[in-house]
Design an enzyme around this catalytic site. Sequence first.
Site, PDB file in Angstrom:
ATOM      1  N   GLU A 160       0.813  -1.232   0.000  1.00  0.00           N
ATOM      2  CA  GLU A 160       0.000   0.000   0.000  1.00  0.00           C
ATOM      3  C   GLU A 160       0.838   1.270   0.000  1.00  0.00           C
ATOM      4  O   GLU A 160       0.565   2.207   0.763  1.00  0.00           O
ATOM      5  CB  GLU A 160      -0.963  -0.024   1.189  1.00  0.00           C
ATOM      6  CG  GLU A 160      -1.871  -1.238   1.153  1.00  0.00           C
ATOM      7  CD  GLU A 160      -2.716  -1.407   2.431  1.00  0.00           C
ATOM      8  OE1 GLU A 160      -2.702  -0.524   3.293  1.00  0.00           O
ATOM      9  OE2 GLU A 160      -3.384  -2.454   2.540  1.00  0.00           O
ATOM     10  N   ASN A 201       2.096  -5.127  -3.156  1.00  0.00           N
ATOM     11  CA  ASN A 201       0.707  -5.478  -2.836  1.00  0.00           C
ATOM     12  C   ASN A 201      -0.096  -4.204  -2.527  1.00  0.00           C
ATOM     13  O   ASN A 201       0.380  -3.341  -1.793  1.00  0.00           O
ATOM     14  CB  ASN A 201       0.738  -6.391  -1.591  1.00  0.00           C
ATOM     15  CG  ASN A 201      -0.601  -7.032  -1.281  1.00  0.00           C
ATOM     16  OD1 ASN A 201      -1.233  -7.613  -2.170  1.00  0.00           O
ATOM     17  ND2 ASN A 201      -1.039  -6.927  -0.046  1.00  0.00           N
ATOM     18  N   HIS A 237     -10.448  -6.191  -1.746  1.00  0.00           N
ATOM     19  CA  HIS A 237     -11.448  -6.002  -0.682  1.00  0.00           C
ATOM     20  C   HIS A 237     -12.627  -5.261  -1.322  1.00  0.00           C
ATOM     21  O   HIS A 237     -12.512  -4.080  -1.637  1.00  0.00           O
ATOM     22  CB  HIS A 237     -10.871  -5.156   0.463  1.00  0.00           C
ATOM     23  CG  HIS A 237      -9.825  -5.863   1.254  1.00  0.00           C
ATOM     24  ND1 HIS A 237     -10.119  -6.934   2.079  1.00  0.00           N
ATOM     25  CD2 HIS A 237      -8.485  -5.672   1.343  1.00  0.00           C
ATOM     26  CE1 HIS A 237      -9.001  -7.355   2.655  1.00  0.00           C
ATOM     27  NE2 HIS A 237      -7.997  -6.619   2.219  1.00  0.00           N
ATOM     28  N   GLU A 267      -6.262 -10.746  -1.119  1.00  0.00           N
ATOM     29  CA  GLU A 267      -7.029 -10.516   0.125  1.00  0.00           C
ATOM     30  C   GLU A 267      -8.527 -10.426  -0.151  1.00  0.00           C
ATOM     31  O   GLU A 267      -9.237  -9.632   0.476  1.00  0.00           O
ATOM     32  CB  GLU A 267      -6.556  -9.216   0.804  1.00  0.00           C
ATOM     33  CG  GLU A 267      -5.065  -9.152   1.051  1.00  0.00           C
ATOM     34  CD  GLU A 267      -4.602  -7.950   1.882  1.00  0.00           C
ATOM     35  OE1 GLU A 267      -5.455  -7.262   2.469  1.00  0.00           O
ATOM     36  OE2 GLU A 267      -3.388  -7.717   1.926  1.00  0.00           O
ATOM     37  N   ASP A 269     -12.355 -10.290  -0.164  1.00  0.00           N
ATOM     38  CA  ASP A 269     -13.598 -10.476   0.592  1.00  0.00           C
ATOM     39  C   ASP A 269     -14.633  -9.521   0.003  1.00  0.00           C
ATOM     40  O   ASP A 269     -14.282  -8.587  -0.710  1.00  0.00           O
ATOM     41  CB  ASP A 269     -13.433 -10.307   2.121  1.00  0.00           C
ATOM     42  CG  ASP A 269     -12.734  -9.033   2.555  1.00  0.00           C
ATOM     43  OD1 ASP A 269     -12.703  -8.056   1.777  1.00  0.00           O
ATOM     44  OD2 ASP A 269     -12.228  -8.992   3.694  1.00  0.00           O
TER      45      ASP A 269
HETATM   46  O1  9MR Z   1      -7.158  -8.016   8.877  1.00  0.00           O
HETATM   47  C1  9MR Z   1      -6.187  -7.198   9.491  1.00  0.00           C
HETATM   48  C2  9MR Z   1      -6.728  -6.677  10.815  1.00  0.00           C
HETATM   49  O2  9MR Z   1      -6.893  -7.746  11.728  1.00  0.00           O
HETATM   50  C3  9MR Z   1      -5.783  -5.628  11.388  1.00  0.00           C
HETATM   51  O3  9MR Z   1      -6.363  -5.044  12.532  1.00  0.00           O
HETATM   52  C4  9MR Z   1      -5.498  -4.569  10.339  1.00  0.00           C
HETATM   53  C5  9MR Z   1      -4.515  -3.549  10.871  1.00  0.00           C
HETATM   54  O4  9MR Z   1      -4.447  -2.470  10.072  1.00  0.00           O
HETATM   55  O5  9MR Z   1      -4.963  -5.159   9.170  1.00  0.00           O
HETATM   56  C6  9MR Z   1      -5.848  -6.040   8.563  1.00  0.00           C
HETATM   57  O6  9MR Z   1      -5.287  -6.570   7.380  1.00  0.00           O
HETATM   58  C7  9MR Z   1      -5.021  -5.638   6.336  1.00  0.00           C
HETATM   59  C8  9MR Z   1      -3.809  -6.155   5.587  1.00  0.00           C
HETATM   60  O7  9MR Z   1      -2.742  -6.332   6.454  1.00  0.00           O
HETATM   61  C9  9MR Z   1      -3.435  -5.194   4.457  1.00  0.00           C
HETATM   62  N1  9MR Z   1      -4.536  -4.950   3.588  1.00  0.00           N
HETATM   63  C10 9MR Z   1      -5.786  -4.548   4.221  1.00  0.00           C
HETATM   64  C11 9MR Z   1      -6.158  -5.570   5.305  1.00  0.00           C
HETATM   65  C12 9MR Z   1      -7.490  -5.209   5.923  1.00  0.00           C
HETATM   66  O8  9MR Z   1      -7.410  -3.986   6.563  1.00  0.00           O
END
Ligand code: 9MR
Length: 350
Positions: A160, A201, A237, A267, A269
């Site tokens: 990101e 990513n 997402h 990722e 969903d």
């Molecule tokens: O699913 C993850 C969540 O449990 C954490 O709190 C969060 C922290 O920012 O990150 C989420 O995973 C993210 C991933 O690492 C990067 N892409 C977006 C995902 C969803 O926010």
Amino acid sequence: MRCLLKRQTLLAVLLGLALFLLPSLYPTDASIMTLSALAALNGIRMGTAVSFPALQQDERYRDVLAREFRQLTPENEMKFSRLHPEPERYDFDKADTLVNFADTHGIMVRGHTLVWHSQIPDWVKAARSRDAAIALLRNHIQTVVGHYRGQVMAWDVVNEAIADSGRLRDTVWLRQIGPDYIGMAFRWAHAADPNARLFYNDYGGEGLGRKSEAIYRLVSSLVEKDIPIDGVGLQMHLSLQNAPDASDVATNLQRLGELGLETHITEMDVRLALPASEQDRLAQADLFRTMLSTCIAADSCSNFTTWGFTDRYSWIPHRYKDFGAALLFDRDYQPKMAYAAMLEALDPET
Ligand code: 9MR
């Protein structure tokens, strides 16, 4: 006569052995019909993010994971603040547990993530100079990738780094090091494990548009500079309102492939407003089917990963109030329409 008897005994033993082995050589339909088994027939590895607490405490979670998926991404346990909470202290315990589980079950690991603006400890933000920031990031990448050398198949090296505007995101890394931090991170990761596949990513760049243009430009420039990048992860997402057009995703996967890069859906969903209506669940299933089919049809796309698999542990309700039901299995591990739609994409005969 003795010779004949011997031959008959041998034949009987061989026959018995064959009957004994047959079920494992030719698995029943039930075991063939898993996502990962069908995906493998399509040249796709099927993955999921894994929640460490769920893996620890929930046997049904472990069973479905091991049955359906051939790759896992630690949802949080390999992030900077978890692995490297203090300058001189690394903590690999939980991530190691995940990697060992994967190993035991013949599951590959996607490392997530080495360089991100989120989930970094305060001491990183306090680096006093550019050189100090470079040194600490190099140390982090070398140590983490080195620790998992040969065990992590692919790394999300940089996550990101592009803002929704299409410019480089204003992060601690950009401020402390400048735009070169991206290339540096790939070089250090490659040196620490030359066999790991290295990915950029991001989210919101799956189809065509400002962000996907910016991602394309960034990775093109990395390729041009001979920086060791192997692929691009498109997170996916989605909500029913913001889903990209499948033909735009196909065009994007193709142009990334033409740069010589692999693509992974990393990722996926699809969040729904709760309580989810039948119509929304159908639309969700359709999106899972369409995006998986698009990946299967693209030469560059070799991996399809969802961000968790059961609604019991999804991140969505924590982040989006009144939304959820975003994954393939419900809270009780019953496969949903979205799961059946994925099977359909993998095997149009079903
Ligand atoms: O699913 C993850 C969540 O449990 C954490 O709190 C969060 C922290 O920012 O990150 C989420 O995973 C993210 C991933 O690492 C990067 N892409 C977006 C995902 C969803 O926010």
